[in-house]
Design a protein around this motif. Structure first.
Motif, PDB file in Angstrom:
ATOM      1  N   PRO A   1       4.471  15.706   2.925  1.00  0.00           N
ATOM      2  CA  PRO A   1       5.824  15.937   3.988  1.00  0.00           C
ATOM      3  C   PRO A   1       6.749  16.444   3.582  1.00  0.00           C
ATOM      4  N   ALA A   2       7.440  17.225   4.714  1.00  0.00           N
ATOM      5  CA  ALA A   2       8.388  18.180   4.563  1.00  0.00           C
ATOM      6  C   ALA A   2       9.725  17.899   3.850  1.00  0.00           C
ATOM      7  N   ASP A   3       9.989  16.516   3.996  1.00  0.00           N
ATOM      8  CA  ASP A   3      11.265  15.704   3.099  1.00  0.00           C
ATOM      9  C   ASP A   3      10.704  15.636   1.665  1.00  0.00           C
ATOM     10  N   LYS A   4       9.466  15.643   1.120  1.00  0.00           N
ATOM     11  CA  LYS A   4       9.149  15.615  -0.176  1.00  0.00           C
ATOM     12  C   LYS A   4       8.631  16.644  -0.972  1.00  0.00           C
ATOM     13  N   THR A   5       8.809  18.231  -0.371  1.00  0.00           N
ATOM     14  CA  THR A   5       8.522  19.203  -0.851  1.00  0.00           C
ATOM     15  C   THR A   5       9.029  19.600  -2.223  1.00  0.00           C
TER      16      THR A   5
ATOM     17  N   GLY B   1       7.149  26.949   0.810  1.00  0.00           N
ATOM     18  CA  GLY B   1       7.062  26.938   2.285  1.00  0.00           C
ATOM     19  C   GLY B   1       7.409  25.519   2.958  1.00  0.00           C
ATOM     20  N   ASN B   2       8.413  25.568   3.793  1.00  0.00           N
ATOM     21  CA  ASN B   2       8.615  23.988   4.249  1.00  0.00           C
ATOM     22  C   ASN B   2       8.724  23.977   5.703  1.00  0.00           C
ATOM     23  N   ASN B   3       8.925  22.871   6.425  1.00  0.00           N
ATOM     24  CA  ASN B   3       8.727  22.715   7.854  1.00  0.00           C
ATOM     25  C   ASN B   3       7.887  23.509   8.609  1.00  0.00           C
ATOM     26  N   PHE B   4       6.583  23.619   8.149  1.00  0.00           N
ATOM     27  CA  PHE B   4       5.612  23.954   8.849  1.00  0.00           C
ATOM     28  C   PHE B   4       5.310  22.962   9.892  1.00  0.00           C
ATOM     29  N   VAL B   5       4.692  23.321  11.176  1.00  0.00           N
ATOM     30  CA  VAL B   5       4.058  22.352  11.938  1.00  0.00           C
ATOM     31  C   VAL B   5       2.696  21.690  11.324  1.00  0.00           C
ATOM     32  N   SER B   6       2.475  20.625  11.411  1.00  0.00           N
ATOM     33  CA  SER B   6       1.207  20.156  11.024  1.00  0.00           C
ATOM     34  C   SER B   6       0.792  18.894  11.679  1.00  0.00           C
ATOM     35  N   LYS B   7      -0.516  18.838  11.952  1.00  0.00           N
ATOM     36  CA  LYS B   7      -1.037  17.585  12.958  1.00  0.00           C
ATOM     37  C   LYS B   7      -1.225  16.383  11.976  1.00  0.00           C
ATOM     38  N   LYS B   8      -1.311  16.653  10.880  1.00  0.00           N
ATOM     39  CA  LYS B   8      -1.448  15.350   9.814  1.00  0.00           C
ATOM     40  C   LYS B   8      -0.034  14.901   9.588  1.00  0.00           C
ATOM     41  N   VAL B   9       0.982  15.472   9.181  1.00  0.00           N
ATOM     42  CA  VAL B   9       2.277  14.947   8.853  1.00  0.00           C
ATOM     43  C   VAL B   9       3.469  15.320   9.776  1.00  0.00           C
ATOM     44  N   GLY B  10       3.109  16.006  10.923  1.00  0.00           N
ATOM     45  CA  GLY B  10       4.339  16.220  11.509  1.00  0.00           C
ATOM     46  C   GLY B  10       5.123  17.362  10.947  1.00  0.00           C
ATOM     47  N   LYS B  11       5.855  17.633  10.315  1.00  0.00           N
ATOM     48  CA  LYS B  11       6.442  18.747   9.385  1.00  0.00           C
ATOM     49  C   LYS B  11       5.882  18.721   8.047  1.00  0.00           C
ATOM     50  N   LYS B  12       5.525  19.727   7.477  1.00  0.00           N
ATOM     51  CA  LYS B  12       4.758  19.704   6.076  1.00  0.00           C
ATOM     52  C   LYS B  12       5.353  20.873   5.479  1.00  0.00           C
ATOM     53  N   GLY B  13       5.278  20.716   4.052  1.00  0.00           N
ATOM     54  CA  GLY B  13       5.523  21.681   3.066  1.00  0.00           C
ATOM     55  C   GLY B  13       4.239  22.064   2.361  1.00  0.00           C
ATOM     56  N   ILE B  14       4.323  23.468   1.995  1.00  0.00           N
ATOM     57  CA  ILE B  14       3.178  23.918   1.201  1.00  0.00           C
ATOM     58  C   ILE B  14       3.738  24.563   0.134  1.00  0.00           C
ATOM     59  N   ILE B  15       3.014  24.564  -1.152  1.00  0.00           N
ATOM     60  CA  ILE B  15       3.714  25.134  -2.342  1.00  0.00           C
ATOM     61  C   ILE B  15       2.408  26.039  -3.033  1.00  0.00           C
ATOM     62  N   LYS B  16       2.563  27.133  -3.091  1.00  0.00           N
ATOM     63  CA  LYS B  16       1.341  28.040  -3.643  1.00  0.00           C
ATOM     64  C   LYS B  16       1.548  28.430  -5.108  1.00  0.00           C
ATOM     65  N   VAL B  17       0.840  28.136  -6.329  1.00  0.00           N
ATOM     66  CA  VAL B  17       1.255  28.382  -7.564  1.00  0.00           C
ATOM     67  C   VAL B  17       0.069  29.454  -8.236  1.00  0.00           C
ATOM     68  N   SER B  18       0.635  30.492  -8.574  1.00  0.00           N
ATOM     69  CA  SER B  18      -0.565  31.584  -8.787  1.00  0.00           C
ATOM     70  C   SER B  18      -0.875  31.135 -10.221  1.00  0.00           C
ATOM     71  N   ASN B  19      -2.079  31.276 -10.636  1.00  0.00           N
ATOM     72  CA  ASN B  19      -2.705  31.275 -12.167  1.00  0.00           C
ATOM     73  C   ASN B  19      -2.181  29.783 -12.747  1.00  0.00           C
ATOM     74  N   LYS B  20      -2.204  28.581 -11.743  1.00  0.00           N
ATOM     75  CA  LYS B  20      -2.065  27.414 -12.399  1.00  0.00           C
ATOM     76  C   LYS B  20      -2.825  26.174 -11.994  1.00  0.00           C
ATOM     77  N   PHE B  21      -3.664  25.571 -12.755  1.00  0.00           N
ATOM     78  CA  PHE B  21      -4.730  24.553 -12.348  1.00  0.00           C
ATOM     79  C   PHE B  21      -3.779  23.294 -12.935  1.00  0.00           C
TER      80      PHE B  21
END
Length: 151
Positions: free
Chosen positions: A21-25, A44-64
């Motif tokens: 959820p965008a407000d939790k990113t 990234g934040n405030n992308f349009v999402s069918k699931k949660v309205g506005k969403k955030g996304i975080i990409k972390v290289s080389n980390k599991f």
């Protein structure tokens, strides 16, 4: 230019945390202590999402992330999806599930609780996962997961 181009660059290996959820990113970023990593992190934040309205996304290289790190996320955003990326391909998808017990994640809001007066880890059990009701293992005080303070 291709109209279907990704809004955020692909990563070769690592984890993509999606459907935040965008407000939790930024809370997710802090919970996972991503600011202390030495590998590239894309937020990234405030992308349009069918699931949660506005969403955030975080990409972390080389980390599991470990299961313990992932369970911390359930406190702020229980339906986040983690995509495990290897060689630019999604090899696994995990939906964050709320564990039965939270250790060292949430502070007890009872000032008389031993966890607020002694150096010890907090332990909470879910009384009602559906409504987000937690109970302190030590003082039995119940609290709403949406109103908790994180350790």
């Amino acid at each position: 230019m291709n109209k279907k181009e990704r809004l955020v660059a692909a990563i070769e290996n690592g984890t993509v945390i999606d459907h935040i959820p965008a407000d939790k990113t930024y809370q997710v970023m802090n919970l996972l202590e991503l600011q202390s990593l030495n590998t590239p992190v894309t937020i990234g934040n405030n992308f349009v999402s069918k699931k949660v309205g506005k969403k955030g996304i975080i990409k972390v290289s080389n980390k599991f992330f470990s299961d313990e790190e992932i369970s911390r996320l359930s406190v702020v955003a229980p339906k986040i999806v983690l995509n495990i990326i290897k060689d630019y391909e999604v090899v696994e998808k995990k939906t964050v599930e709320t564990p039965d017990e939270l250790r060292g994640i949430v502070k007890c809001n009872n000032p008389k609780c031993i966890t607020n007066n002694e150096p010890m880890e907090t332990v909470f059990h879910f009384v009602d996962k559906e409504n987000g009701l937690l109970k302190c293992h030590y003082c039995d005080k119940e609290q709403d997961i949406n109103k908790v303070e994180l350790c």
